[in-house]
Motif scaffolding. Structure first.
Motif, PDB file in Angstrom:
ATOM      1  N   LYS A  36       0.834  -1.202   0.000  1.00 17.46           N
ATOM      2  CA  LYS A  36       0.000   0.000   0.000  1.00 17.46           C
ATOM      3  C   LYS A  36       0.873   1.259   0.000  1.00 17.46           C
ATOM      4  CE  LYS A  36      -3.960   2.193   0.484  1.00 17.46           C
ATOM      5  NZ  LYS A  36      -4.974   2.181  -0.564  1.00 17.46           N
ATOM      6  N   ALA A  37       1.964   1.206   0.774  1.00 19.43           N
ATOM      7  CA  ALA A  37       2.769   2.417   0.971  1.00 19.43           C
ATOM      8  C   ALA A  37       3.665   2.769  -0.208  1.00 19.43           C
ATOM      9  CB  ALA A  37       3.609   2.259   2.242  1.00 19.43           C
ATOM     10  N   VAL A  38       4.003   1.786  -1.052  1.00 15.57           N
ATOM     11  CA  VAL A  38       4.917   2.093  -2.157  1.00 15.57           C
ATOM     12  C   VAL A  38       4.171   2.457  -3.452  1.00 15.57           C
ATOM     13  CG1 VAL A  38       6.830   0.713  -1.254  1.00 15.57           C
ATOM     14  CG2 VAL A  38       5.190  -0.339  -2.844  1.00 15.57           C
ATOM     15  N   ASN A  39       2.849   2.402  -3.406  1.00 12.50           N
ATOM     16  CA  ASN A  39       2.062   2.817  -4.571  1.00 12.50           C
ATOM     17  C   ASN A  39       1.246   4.055  -4.214  1.00 12.50           C
ATOM     18  OD1 ASN A  39       2.588   0.578  -6.509  1.00 12.50           O
ATOM     19  ND2 ASN A  39       1.793  -0.618  -4.796  1.00 12.50           N
TER      20      ASN A  39
ATOM     21  N   GLY B  24       7.511  13.861  -9.181  1.00 16.42           N
ATOM     22  CA  GLY B  24       6.194  13.388  -8.749  1.00 16.42           C
ATOM     23  C   GLY B  24       6.153  11.893  -8.519  1.00 16.42           C
ATOM     24  N   LYS B  25       7.305  11.336  -8.068  1.00 13.61           N
ATOM     25  CA  LYS B  25       7.338   9.899  -7.756  1.00 13.61           C
ATOM     26  C   LYS B  25       7.217   9.742  -6.243  1.00 13.61           C
ATOM     27  CE  LYS B  25      11.390   9.482  -9.315  1.00 13.61           C
ATOM     28  NZ  LYS B  25      12.747   9.219  -9.512  1.00 13.61           N
ATOM     29  N   ILE B  26       6.927   8.518  -5.786  1.00 14.24           N
ATOM     30  CA  ILE B  26       7.014   8.301  -4.338  1.00 14.24           C
ATOM     31  C   ILE B  26       8.103   7.267  -4.066  1.00 14.24           C
ATOM     32  CG2 ILE B  26       4.627   8.982  -3.868  1.00 14.24           C
ATOM     33  CD1 ILE B  26       3.942   6.064  -3.387  1.00 14.24           C
ATOM     34  N   TYR B  27       8.689   7.356  -2.875  1.00 14.67           N
ATOM     35  CA  TYR B  27       9.762   6.431  -2.477  1.00 14.67           C
ATOM     36  C   TYR B  27       9.184   5.017  -2.398  1.00 14.67           C
ATOM     37  CZ  TYR B  27      12.741   3.942   0.856  1.00 14.67           C
ATOM     38  OH  TYR B  27      13.495   2.998   1.496  1.00 14.67           O
ATOM     39  N   GLN B  28       9.909   4.048  -2.984  1.00 15.02           N
ATOM     40  CA  GLN B  28       9.364   2.691  -3.027  1.00 15.02           C
ATOM     41  C   GLN B  28      10.250   1.642  -2.356  1.00 15.02           C
ATOM     42  OE1 GLN B  28       8.471   2.540  -7.317  1.00 15.02           O
ATOM     43  NE2 GLN B  28       6.310   2.686  -6.682  1.00 15.02           N
ATOM     44  N   GLY B  38       4.233   9.205  13.927  1.00 15.22           N
ATOM     45  CA  GLY B  38       3.266  10.292  13.751  1.00 15.22           C
ATOM     46  C   GLY B  38       2.534  10.208  12.418  1.00 15.22           C
ATOM     47  N   LEU B  39       1.642  11.175  12.193  1.00 14.02           N
ATOM     48  CA  LEU B  39       0.852  11.196  10.958  1.00 14.02           C
ATOM     49  C   LEU B  39       1.683  11.822   9.839  1.00 14.02           C
ATOM     50  CD1 LEU B  39      -2.236  10.492  10.350  1.00 14.02           C
ATOM     51  CD2 LEU B  39      -2.536  12.944  10.181  1.00 14.02           C
ATOM     52  N   ASN B  40       1.991  11.031   8.838  1.00 12.71           N
ATOM     53  CA  ASN B  40       2.798  11.506   7.714  1.00 12.71           C
ATOM     54  C   ASN B  40       2.408  10.672   6.506  1.00 12.71           C
ATOM     55  OD1 ASN B  40       5.105  13.328   7.002  1.00 12.71           O
ATOM     56  ND2 ASN B  40       5.979  11.384   6.318  1.00 12.71           N
ATOM     57  N   CYS B  41       1.852  11.294   5.491  1.00 16.23           N
ATOM     58  CA  CYS B  41       1.232  10.516   4.410  1.00 16.23           C
ATOM     59  C   CYS B  41       2.244   9.731   3.588  1.00 16.23           C
ATOM     60  CB  CYS B  41       0.430  11.436   3.490  1.00 16.23           C
ATOM     61  SG  CYS B  41      -0.640  10.468   2.418  1.00 16.23           S
ATOM     62  N   TYR B  42       1.946   8.436   3.396  1.00 16.26           N
ATOM     63  CA  TYR B  42       2.863   7.632   2.583  1.00 16.26           C
ATOM     64  C   TYR B  42       2.737   7.933   1.094  1.00 16.26           C
ATOM     65  CZ  TYR B  42      -1.012   4.162   3.278  1.00 16.26           C
ATOM     66  OH  TYR B  42      -2.204   3.512   3.409  1.00 16.26           O
ATOM     67  N   PHE B  49       8.526   6.406   5.286  1.00 13.55           N
ATOM     68  CA  PHE B  49       7.899   5.348   6.086  1.00 13.55           C
ATOM     69  C   PHE B  49       6.393   5.315   5.803  1.00 13.55           C
ATOM     70  CE2 PHE B  49      11.553   6.962   8.369  1.00 13.55           C
ATOM     71  CZ  PHE B  49      12.249   5.814   8.670  1.00 13.55           C
ATOM     72  N   ALA B  50       5.749   4.273   6.324  1.00 12.56           N
ATOM     73  CA  ALA B  50       4.293   4.169   6.141  1.00 12.56           C
ATOM     74  C   ALA B  50       3.573   5.014   7.192  1.00 12.56           C
ATOM     75  CB  ALA B  50       3.867   2.708   6.279  1.00 12.56           C
ATOM     76  N   CYS B  51       2.420   5.540   6.804  1.00 19.50           N
ATOM     77  CA  CYS B  51       1.580   6.252   7.772  1.00 19.50           C
ATOM     78  C   CYS B  51       0.841   5.195   8.599  1.00 19.50           C
ATOM     79  CB  CYS B  51       0.572   7.124   7.019  1.00 19.50           C
ATOM     80  SG  CYS B  51      -0.781   7.666   8.078  1.00 19.50           S
ATOM     81  N   PRO B  52       0.878   5.274   9.923  1.00 14.76           N
ATOM     82  CA  PRO B  52       0.240   4.216  10.725  1.00 14.76           C
ATOM     83  C   PRO B  52      -1.275   4.132  10.537  1.00 14.76           C
ATOM     84  CG  PRO B  52       0.999   6.023  12.130  1.00 14.76           C
ATOM     85  CD  PRO B  52       1.527   6.303  10.759  1.00 14.76           C
ATOM     86  N   ILE B  53      -1.921   5.285  10.343  1.00 14.78           N
ATOM     87  CA  ILE B  53      -3.384   5.258  10.186  1.00 14.78           C
ATOM     88  C   ILE B  53      -3.764   4.721   8.794  1.00 14.78           C
ATOM     89  CG2 ILE B  53      -5.455   6.746  10.054  1.00 14.78           C
ATOM     90  CD1 ILE B  53      -4.572   6.158  12.915  1.00 14.78           C
TER      91      ILE B  53
END
Ligand code: SF4
Ligand code: SF4
Ligand code: SF4
Lengths: 48, 283
Positions: A36-39, B24-28, B38-42, B49-53
């Motif tokens: 979920k987090a990498v997409n 406009g890419k995200i880290y994979q 804390g709250l930080n959008c993945y 890191f992943a957002c816990p919520i």
């Protein structure tokens, strides 16, 4: 809550947290999180 | 000052992949299997890191599972250690809100009833809807991300839509709703300290409940306290630390301990040596 029961609650929660972490990891939840987090999440960005 | 430095470092490690904004890419990478405290959008291009919520809803709404032991375990571990000190010291969205609150304006108080909204949001949008509102395959959507979260809109939505023409073409009513919530959050934060944290954040709700038992705690020495009320007056979260040291709203910022003329308040993981602090203050 007195300090004795706080201490007891802390131990119970810490043990539960460890148990949950191990069980969740063992049954493969980490892969779902990673996937979920990498997409790009369309719901997060307001399109989903 | 010490807190601000920690907050900036936490913001930095949570969002280290700044170059991703350009394309406009995200880290994979693999680090995204770990949750940020804390709250930080993945979906933020810079997030490491992943957002816990988000992660909690993803597992709760998956085909295989209806409850995430992994993410709840992570939250219990952070919570029992730090409680809402995560909010005061480590959460990137908490820092953003504090910075917005610096915009000069009249500062308002929050009606107590709104503090309970976040618990409703936690139960309904994070636990119930992802499990019950499912499609024919048994998969649910992350309802908090989808309908509410302003962090996702700010950190993921705006930068990604700014760089992806194809995504911009699919903008609809949902995006307008999320933009409206983001605007409300920004305006709310200008006037009310940490407006989102106090009214809507499900992560704040979880850590707040854990303030009662967390190792990081606030303690008032009643023998020293002279009931001058300075601590209550300085608290931007509108907590009275003398009456409610374990309040779910206390983010363990330490402002009350600093202002106390009698050094009657301790905030932290360990009991500090009061004599030492008395000496420090007298210098
Ligand atoms: S939209 Fe909000 S809750 Fe969802 S992953 Fe992003 S920051 Fe987390
Ligand atoms: S309440 Fe939520 S957004 Fe606010 S600091 Fe805590 S985790 Fe972050
Ligand atoms: S009670 Fe003290 S430590 Fe807690 S939020 Fe208020 S000023 Fe900060």
């Amino acid at each position: 809550m007195n300090s004795r029961s706080k201490c007891f609650a802390r131990i119970i929660i810490a043990v539960t947290a460890c148990g949950f972490l191990v069980y969740g990891t063992a049954r493969g939840e980490v892969e779902i999180v990673l996937n979920k987090a990498v997409n790009i999440c369309l719901e997060c960005i307001g399109l989903g | 000052m010490k807190r601000k430095i920690v907050q900036i470092i936490a913001f930095g490690y949570s969002n280290a992949h700044l170059l991703n904004f350009k394309g406009g890419k995200i880290y994979q990478g693999k680090w995204k299997q770990f949750c940020n405290p804390g709250l930080n959008c993945y979906s933020c291009p810079a997030a490491g890191f992943a957002c816990p919520i988000g992660a909690l809803q993803a597992v709760n709404g998956s085909m295989e599972f209806q409850f995430s032991f992994y993410v709840v375990g992570v939250l219990l571990a952070f919570g029992v250690l730090l409680g809402r000190a995560v909010c005061g010291w480590l959460c990137p969205f908490g820092l953003i809100q504090e910075l917005i609150h610096r915009i000069p304006s009249p500062k308002l108080r929050l009606k107590k009833i709104f503090l309970y909204l976040k618990y409703l949001v936690l139960v309904v949008f994070v636990f119930v809807l992802p499990v019950t509102a499912t499609n024919y395959m048994g998969m649910g959507k992350p309802a908090f991300c989808q309908y509410i979260c302003p962090a996702g809109t700010l950190q993921g939505g705006i930068p990604l839509l700014g760089t992806h023409e194809e995504l911009r073409r699919t903008i609809g009513a949902l995006f307008s709703l999320k933009m409206a919530i983001l605007l409300l959050t920004i305006v709310g934060c200008i006037f009310i300290y940490r407006f989102f944290c106090r009214t809507l954040c499900p992560l704040g709700a979880i850590y707040g409940l854990m303030n009662k038992v967390s190792l990081c705690h606030l303690e008032v020495d009643k023998n020293r306290c002279v009931n001058c009320g300075k601590c209550k007056n300085i608290c931007k979260m509108e907590v009275d630390p003398v009456r409610e040291p374990d309040s779910a709203e206390c983010i363990r910022c330490g402002a009350c301990a600093q202002i106390c003329p009698k050094n009657a308040i301790d905030v932290g993981l360990t009991k500090q040596d009061r004599k030492c602090r008395d000496a420090e203050k007298s210098v």
